[in-house]
Motif scaffolding. Structure first.
Motif, short mmCIF file in Angstrom:
data_model
loop_
_atom_site.label_atom_id
_atom_site.label_comp_id
_atom_site.label_asym_id
_atom_site.label_seq_id
_atom_site.Cartn_x
_atom_site.Cartn_y
_atom_site.Cartn_z
N PRO A 1 -3.39 3.84 3.94
CA PRO A 1 -3.46 3.77 2.47
C PRO A 1 -2.55 2.69 1.87
CG PRO A 1 -3.35 6.05 3.20
CD PRO A 1 -3.10 5.21 4.41
N GLN A 2 -1.30 2.61 2.39
CA GLN A 2 -0.39 1.59 1.87
C GLN A 2 -0.86 0.19 2.25
OE1 GLN A 2 0.38 4.45 3.59
NE2 GLN A 2 2.61 4.71 3.60
N TYR A 3 -1.26 0.02 3.51
CA TYR A 3 -1.66 -1.30 3.98
C TYR A 3 -2.92 -1.78 3.26
CZ TYR A 3 1.61 -0.91 7.94
OH TYR A 3 2.73 -0.80 8.71
N ARG A 4 -3.88 -0.88 3.11
CA ARG A 4 -5.17 -1.29 2.55
C ARG A 4 -5.01 -1.82 1.13
NH1 ARG A 4 -7.34 3.15 2.86
NH2 ARG A 4 -8.41 2.98 4.86
N ASN A 5 -4.20 -1.14 0.33
CA ASN A 5 -4.11 -1.52 -1.09
C ASN A 5 -3.66 -2.96 -1.26
OD1 ASN A 5 -4.96 0.91 -2.06
ND2 ASN A 5 -2.91 1.75 -2.37
N TYR A 6 -2.66 -3.35 -0.54
CA TYR A 6 -2.13 -4.69 -0.75
C TYR A 6 -2.80 -5.73 0.13
CZ TYR A 6 1.16 -8.58 -0.85
OH TYR A 6 1.72 -9.81 -0.97
N ILE A 7 -2.98 -5.40 1.44
CA ILE A 7 -3.50 -6.40 2.37
C ILE A 7 -4.97 -6.70 2.10
CG2 ILE A 7 -3.97 -6.91 4.80
CD1 ILE A 7 -1.56 -5.20 5.52
N VAL A 8 -5.77 -5.67 1.85
CA VAL A 8 -7.22 -5.84 1.74
C VAL A 8 -7.68 -5.88 0.28
CG1 VAL A 8 -9.46 -4.91 2.39
CG2 VAL A 8 -7.51 -4.67 3.93
N ASN A 9 -7.21 -4.94 -0.52
CA ASN A 9 -7.74 -4.80 -1.88
C ASN A 9 -6.98 -5.62 -2.91
OD1 ASN A 9 -9.52 -2.92 -0.79
ND2 ASN A 9 -8.19 -1.19 -1.28
N GLY A 10 -5.68 -5.75 -2.71
CA GLY A 10 -4.86 -6.30 -3.77
C GLY A 10 -4.52 -5.20 -4.77
N GLN A 11 -3.42 -5.37 -5.48
CA GLN A 11 -3.00 -4.36 -6.43
C GLN A 11 -2.06 -4.97 -7.47
OE1 GLN A 11 -1.07 -1.45 -3.92
NE2 GLN A 11 0.82 -2.61 -3.76
N ASP A 12 -1.90 -4.26 -8.57
CA ASP A 12 -0.98 -4.68 -9.64
C ASP A 12 -1.27 -6.11 -10.10
OD1 ASP A 12 0.34 -2.23 -9.48
OD2 ASP A 12 1.66 -2.96 -7.88
N CYS A 13 -2.57 -6.44 -10.14
CA CYS A 13 -3.02 -7.76 -10.59
C CYS A 13 -2.56 -8.88 -9.64
CB CYS A 13 -2.54 -8.07 -12.01
SG CYS A 13 -3.17 -6.92 -13.25
N ILE A 14 -2.19 -8.50 -8.42
CA ILE A 14 -1.81 -9.49 -7.41
C ILE A 14 -2.93 -9.57 -6.38
CG2 ILE A 14 -0.15 -10.06 -5.59
CD1 ILE A 14 1.97 -8.62 -7.23
#
Length: 492
Positions: free
Chosen positions: A374-387
């Motif tokens: 869950p943590q890895y997917r959000n940032y590595i694959v999906n992006g988050q917080d408009c990043i």
């Protein structure tokens, strides 16, 4: 209870250390280093002979022992047993003909509870002289080690230890709990393969597990996989001096190579030459000296840290926090305290991401390869917080300079066909393949970072990787409408 009989022969030899961070065939330039060591291994278990060639009482084997002269490597063979076993080690001294050295040798079982006469400290016991005439039986000494306490130990020669240990005369010694010692604390395996503790089913313990999946007589010391990390250091000037008959002063010690299981990075990523071939007799070696850690997400893995070097090692692990479940073959007192307090898993244990390991110390570090999708997917694959996602960022970096995106060797690394993984390539794979960010690679290394070099060339030295793969796909049968179908669900 078993009687395990090892035969170790002291001799000399050479190792080759890498001088560049490149794997073969690119990194072909090597530094040849003269070493001492022990060769041999397990002779027999109870009355079953494992290796007849190690029978020193048989005259037909004497030429075979002579052929072992000059074949020593680092480290020496693994020695292991279970609680209640009697472990015997017969020592034969083949001499160090390359340097013309005729020293006596001993075996010191570091941390063992043995009598002075068996301690291997020659100043208070004895040494084994060199075998001079191969037409006659060799002079030998057989040491006894009663395996009273499970844990991680080591052994080494204690004759002129300042030199002989530096030269490489050491190996790992491990004691496992027995089924009987586990039962005495309420840990039992049922006939159907299930494990119970004080009558309570332990769902997290595999049905294929044995007593050798526990570090101690404690339910919280269970692990799926284990790895030896035997750390040492080499001053090649000292080794060269011994080889040529020089007069090196030990107080001038200044190492230029730092080793994990006798090898420096990038060799630490390669299959270890002392690992038995797959399918060999399980009595030959329960453990091995592989330093490339390869686990699946969700597994518990044990690092048996041993420092045989002359310097303190701050061993740092990226990505994970470990639990210290034992030190110097003694279980952590926090194991019982946390159980008494009713804490879950490894709560309440001493935890960290850097273990400071002094010379002659051992640590048992237990790590859970947690599912962090869950943590890895959000940032590595999906992006988050408009990043933008890290995958998108790496694609942009690749367009600017593709050389800065790592190609990391995967296990097992084959010299003739090195398998690599590129993180940008992983990002391009469909999510149904491996969730876009597996495998993951976490370095672990000596955090005196200049010791992660080979004679000053970075990266090298005491550095290796932990590879974590995606969770296994497990299939469940579910009803879908009126038709039962099989669904494979990742990690469920």
């Amino acid at each position: 209870m078993s009687v395990r009989h090892y035969v170790l022969a002291a001799t000399d030899g050479f190792i080759e250390l890498p001088t560049s961070p490149d794997l073969p065939p690119v990194g072909t330039e090597r530094r040849k280093v003269y070493v001492f060591g022990f060769v041999g291994g397990l002779f027999k278990v109870n009355n079953k002979v494992i290796n007849e060639d190690l029978n020193w009482t048989n005259p037909s084997n004497w030429p075979k022992f002579k052929d072992l002269i000059g074949t020593a490597t680092i480290p020496s063979p693994m020695v292991w047993g279970e609680t209640g076993d009697r472990v015997y080690i017969t020592l034969i001294n083949l001499g160090m003909p390359t340097a013309g050295i005729m020293d006596a040798h001993t075996v010191h079982m570091h941390g063992a509870h043995v009598a002075t006469q068996l301690d291997g400290f020659p100043e208070s016991s004895f040494g084994v002289p060199m075998w001079m005439d191969f037409d006659k039986a060799p002079p030998v000494a057989t040491y006894l080690f009663d395996t009273e306490h499970p844990g991680t130990y080591m052994y080494h020669c204690h004759v002129e230890a300042s030199e002989h240990v530096q030269m490489g005369m050491y190996g790992a010694l491990v004691v496992y709990p027995s089924m009987k010692s586990l039962e005495l604390v309420g840990i039992r395996k049922l006939c159907n393969g299930s494990w119970v503790y004080k009558g309570k089913l332990q769902d997290h313990i595999s049905e294929t597990a044995t007593n050798r999946n526990f570090a101690y007589n404690d339910i919280r010391s269970y692990f799926n996989k284990e790895y030896i990390m035997l750390l040492s250091d080499i001053d090649t000037r000292w080794h060269d001096s011994v080889q040529t008959g020089g007069n090196f002063n030990p107080i001038d010690f200044k190492p230029d190579f730092w080793l994990v299981n006798g090898r420096a990075f990038p060799d630490t990523l390669l299959p270890h030459p002392l690992t038995p071939i797959e399918g060999s007799n399980k009595d030959v070696s329960q453990l091995n000296y592989e330093s490339y850690v390869h686990v699946k997400t969700g597994e518990l893995f044990l690092l048996r840290m041993i420092n045989m070097g002359y310097q303190v090692v701050p061993w740092h692990i990226h990505g994970w926090h470990f639990a210290v479940i034992g030190k110097d073959a003694n279980p952590s007192p926090f194991l019982k305290i946390s159980e008494t307090l009713g804490l879950h898993a490894h709560e309440g244990l001493e935890r960290g991401f850097t273990a400071t390991i002094g010379s002659g110390e051992t640590f048992d570090l237990l790590i859970e390869a947690e599912d962090k999708r869950p943590q890895y997917r959000n940032y590595i694959v999906n992006g988050q917080d408009c990043i933008s996602s890290l995958c998108n960022q790496m694609h942009k970096i690749k367009n600017i300079d593709p050389n800065v995106i790592a190609n990391i060797p995967t296990e097992p690394v084959n010299i003739n066909n090195i398998d690599t993984v590129n993180y940008v390539d992983i990002c391009d794979e469909p999510s149904t393949v491996n969730d876009n960010f597996f495998p993951q690679f976490y370095p672990m290394h000596n955090h005196d970072d200049y010791k992660a070099t080979n004679n000053g060339v970075y990266p090298g030295g005491q550095l290796t990787y932990i590879q974590t793969d995606a969770p296994e796909q497990k299939c469940e049968k579910k009803n879908h409408g009126s038709c039962p179908e099989n669904y494979c669900i990742l990690g469920i």
